[in-house]
Design a protein around this motif. Structure first.
Motif, PDB file in Angstrom:
ATOM      1  N   THR A  26     -92.811 -13.666  -1.034  1.00  0.00           N
ATOM      2  CA  THR A  26     -92.786 -12.216  -0.648  1.00  0.00           C
ATOM      3  C   THR A  26     -91.817 -11.650  -1.629  1.00  0.00           C
ATOM      4  OG1 THR A  26     -90.955 -12.587   1.114  1.00  0.00           O
ATOM      5  CG2 THR A  26     -93.355 -12.304   1.937  1.00  0.00           C
ATOM      6  N   PRO A  51     -98.346  -8.391   0.899  1.00  0.00           N
ATOM      7  CA  PRO A  51     -99.803  -8.219   0.561  1.00  0.00           C
ATOM      8  C   PRO A  51    -100.292  -6.557   1.237  1.00  0.00           C
ATOM      9  CG  PRO A  51     -99.339 -10.461   1.348  1.00  0.00           C
ATOM     10  CD  PRO A  51     -98.042  -9.531   1.668  1.00  0.00           C
ATOM     11  N   PRO A  99    -101.001  -8.542   6.631  1.00  0.00           N
ATOM     12  CA  PRO A  99    -100.332  -9.000   5.625  1.00  0.00           C
ATOM     13  C   PRO A  99     -99.680 -10.294   6.120  1.00  0.00           C
ATOM     14  CG  PRO A  99     -99.224  -7.099   6.593  1.00  0.00           C
ATOM     15  CD  PRO A  99    -100.577  -6.908   7.192  1.00  0.00           C
ATOM     16  N   GLU A 136    -101.744 -18.323   2.790  1.00  0.00           N
ATOM     17  CA  GLU A 136    -101.195 -18.922   1.536  1.00  0.00           C
ATOM     18  C   GLU A 136    -100.101 -19.941   1.765  1.00  0.00           C
ATOM     19  OE1 GLU A 136     -98.418 -16.590  -1.558  1.00  0.00           O
ATOM     20  OE2 GLU A 136     -99.707 -15.170  -0.558  1.00  0.00           O
TER      21      GLU A 136
END
Lengths: 156, 176
Positions: free
Chosen positions: B31, B36, B41, B48
């Motif tokens: 981050t 995102p 998000p 991920e």
């Protein structure tokens, strides 16, 4: 940079997004939808606007703001007094350290101001010692002792 | 030549609770360039990292509670927003008054950062730093006068340092 839109290109919603998102952003399933509702817009519009504000560099970043000090690292602001004729050489030395995050030339006898970010508090003194040795000038270490919470408010 | 090393450690060092584990660190790395821009998000981050979205949200909340994350927020680019004249105003105020005065200066609309920093007498007598943003030098100077009026007799001296040039600018980067 000639293609960049001027700040005047921002409309009232852009300005409110910038003002609102400086204060914080929720941690929940659909955070953009929640903020969009507060702003009287919808999720897709907010995401689109935010992407544009970042692409056009009205915002430098959007995300968690980490406090290096709490990760065991350290930050400090450091000032140097460098004779004008020696500034380029010293800037080259200072900028060569990966720990130097920003470096500004300012109009003052103390003309070089840089921010040091290291992974340990001890590394601040080590890096400053190396800069002093390589440059031949003293570093004035000015770590923050206290921060007073502030933000920028754009007129809407 | 020994100023750097003779400087006392700042008082703001945190309590020494266990800092962060591998997943926190992975989350920070994922981050640090930003969150995102997708409707969910935290789910995207979870995907991920190969963990549950609830885990990601819990971790982010906990890091906020512990002050590791100051807040999740947008960082404005003052220069792009028309604040082309950014002055670092520096003030000599009585140490015993700074705890009261600092927050009042920081609360001014045009001040973006405000810090208590150590003096280095006799070369550097200033202990309060306030970044002032304006669209002209005159406007920045007018804003500095507003700070001076606010401080009144506690303004024992001040200067404004305008930036001449950015010599280097990179963000904070942790490596994985």
């Amino acid at each position: 940079m000639a293609h960049e839109a001027p700040a005047g290109a921002l409309d009232a919603l852009d300005r409110r997004i910038i003002n609102t998102l400086q204060d914080g952003f929720p941690v929940c399933e659909r955070p953009y939808a929640q903020v969009a509702a507060q702003l009287g817009t919808d999720e897709q519009t907010l995401i689109g606007r935010l992407g544009r504000l970042l692409d056009e560099r009205f915002l430098t970043r959007f995300g968690p703001m980490y406090q290096a000090e709490r990760l065991g690292g350290a930050f400090s602001l450091v000032a140097m007094r460098v004779p004008a004729g020696d500034l380029e050489r010293v800037a080259g030395i200072v900028n060569g350290f990966t720990e130097v995050a920003h470096n500004y030339e300012r109009e003052h006898e103390f003309n070089m101001w840089f921010v040091l970010a290291t992974e340990t508090p001890q590394a601040i003194a080590e890096v400053l010692g190396r800069i002093e040795q390589a440059s031949g000038y003293p570093c004035y270490n000015m770590p923050k002792l206290e921060e007073y919470y502030v933000r920028l408010r754009l007129p809407v | 030549m020994n100023r750097a090393t003779s400087q006392p450690t700042p008082a703001s060092r945190p309590d020494d609770e266990a800092p962060i584990d591998a997943l926190d660190r992975a989350l920070i790395v994922a981050t640090q360039t930003g969150l995102p821009l997708v409707p969910e998000p935290y789910h995207a981050l979870a995907g991920e990292l190969g963990v549950d979205a609830r885990e990601v949200m819990d971790r982010l909340r906990r890091m906020q509670e512990r002050g590791i994350i100051r807040r999740i927020a947008a960082v404005p680019n003052h220069y792009r927003l028309g604040f082309t004249h950014n002055g670092m105003s520096v003030w000599n105020v009585p140490d015993e008054r700074i705890g009261e005065l600092g927050p009042r200066v920081g609360a001014l609309d045009f001040v973006s950062h405000c810090y208590h920093r150590p003096r280095h007498p006799p070369d550097w007598p200033y202990n309060l730093f306030a970044m002032v943003h304006a669209d002209s030098r005159e406007e920045a100077e007018r804003k500095v006068r507003i700070i001076s009026e606010l401080l009144g007799p506690d303004d024992l001296g001040h200067e404004v340092l305008f930036s001449r040039r950015i010599l280097k600018k990179t963000g904070l980067r942790l490596t994985a």
